[in-house]
Write an enzyme that holds these catalytic residues in place. Structure first.
Site, short mmCIF file in Angstrom:
data_model
loop_
_atom_site.label_atom_id
_atom_site.label_comp_id
_atom_site.label_asym_id
_atom_site.label_seq_id
_atom_site.Cartn_x
_atom_site.Cartn_y
_atom_site.Cartn_z
N TYR A 1 -33.59 -85.28 -0.01
CA TYR A 1 -34.05 -86.00 -1.19
C TYR A 1 -32.90 -86.74 -1.88
O TYR A 1 -33.14 -87.63 -2.70
CB TYR A 1 -34.68 -85.05 -2.21
CG TYR A 1 -35.88 -84.27 -1.75
CD1 TYR A 1 -36.52 -84.56 -0.55
CD2 TYR A 1 -36.36 -83.23 -2.52
CE1 TYR A 1 -37.61 -83.81 -0.13
CE2 TYR A 1 -37.47 -82.48 -2.12
CZ TYR A 1 -38.08 -82.77 -0.91
OH TYR A 1 -39.16 -82.03 -0.52
N HIS B 1 -36.20 -77.34 6.75
CA HIS B 1 -37.14 -78.35 6.28
C HIS B 1 -38.24 -78.67 7.28
O HIS B 1 -39.39 -78.89 6.89
CB HIS B 1 -36.37 -79.62 5.91
CG HIS B 1 -37.04 -80.42 4.84
ND1 HIS B 1 -36.33 -81.14 3.90
CD2 HIS B 1 -38.33 -80.63 4.55
CE1 HIS B 1 -37.18 -81.73 3.07
NE2 HIS B 1 -38.40 -81.45 3.46
#
Length: 280
Positions: free
Chosen positions: A51, A112
């Site tokens: 991010y 992730h």
């Protein structure tokens, strides 16, 4: 202050059932957005290396003045395809995330994506075992893992993921995976709990339930998640919506409401990437 219920993880620690996600929030906006969320009463913040906003998130955490033990911070290893993920690479990535966050440790650290075509998440998980043992992550887990991926982990490791963070919303309710989580003692955490864009929130069935309760469409969808026992991390950068998304603990959905929302998932329509093939 709104009291958010907590969920107990399989190692005995607890996490808030509703937190604040910062996916797609630029780093130069993350500090303000996370500060707004913390002021509103959120105590769980979900970020990730990819991010690119761990630094802004960490600044807001530091500036909040809140005791560290009152906060639950999650970040994720971006096990991208251009990297060989051995022990040293995983530890280096974890240290980098801690440095950007300005923290000595996190409450939850996730892989992730499984990237099954690369066949390396078992090796990564062995290092996650080490991170968990060190205490620098109070719990470790995974994100976007399918049943087959979880079964491989279970066959190779005694450490069961505390959490699997997956795409989950009324259009894609993931019944099979939620049932497997329940059988293994894994907490289900929903990303994009409100779908993406306005499609889900403008469906007539959702709007009807919202009108019945005098609530927003987002609030009734979040209430649906909470009734299922999911952990949710809605994201908004609009202060009023940040506060609104937290204000969901003083009303209940009845059986008719739940049936109407459950019916939306009949086709099981995914809006995000398919973990079986995602490798970018």
């Amino acid at each position: 202050m709104i009291q958010v219920p907590t969920i107990e993880l399989n190692n005995g620690i607890t996490m808030p059932q509703l937190g604040y996600g910062v996916w797609q929030v630029p780093d130069n906006e993350a500090e303000r957005a996370v500060a707004t969320a913390l002021e509103a009463g959120y105590r769980s913040i979900d970020t990730a290396a990819v991010y690119a906003n761990e630094r802004g998130t960490g600044k807001a955490v530091a500036a909040s003045g809140l005791p560290r033990e009152e906060l639950f911070v999650t970040t994720k290893l971006w096990n991208g395809p251009k990297q060989r993920w051995g022990r040293d690479e995983v530890l280096r990535a974890f240290d980098d995330s801690l440095d950007k966050l300005g923290l000595d440790g996190v409450d939850l650290y996730l892989i992730h994506w499984p990237r099954p075509m690369r066949d390396d998440f078992l090796r990564i998980w062995k290092t996650f075992e080490e991170i968990a043992e060190s205490g620098r992550a109070r719990a470790v887990g995974v994100s976007n893992f399918r049943p087959a991926d979880l079964e491989r982990l279970g066959a190779e490791s005694p450490l069961v993921p505390a959490v699997n963070q997956i795409e989950l919303h009324p259009l894609f309710p993931q019944e099979e995976l939620r049932a497997l989580h329940a059988s293994l003692g894994i907490v289900t955490e929903a990303w994009s709990p409100l779908g993406q864009g306005k499609e889900l929130l403008t469906l007539p069935a959702v709007e009807a339930v919202a009108a019945k309760h005098g609530r927003s469409a987002a609030q009734v969808v979040l209430r649906w998640h909470l009734r299922l026992g999911n952990v949710v991390i809605p994201k908004s950068v609009t202060p009023s919506r940040i506060r609104e998304n937290l204000d969901v603990f003083d009303f209940e959905l009845d059986a008719e409401d739940l049936a109407a929302l459950d019916a939306l998932g009949a086709d099981g329509r995914r809006i995000g990437p398919d973990p079986a093939v995602f490798d970018v």
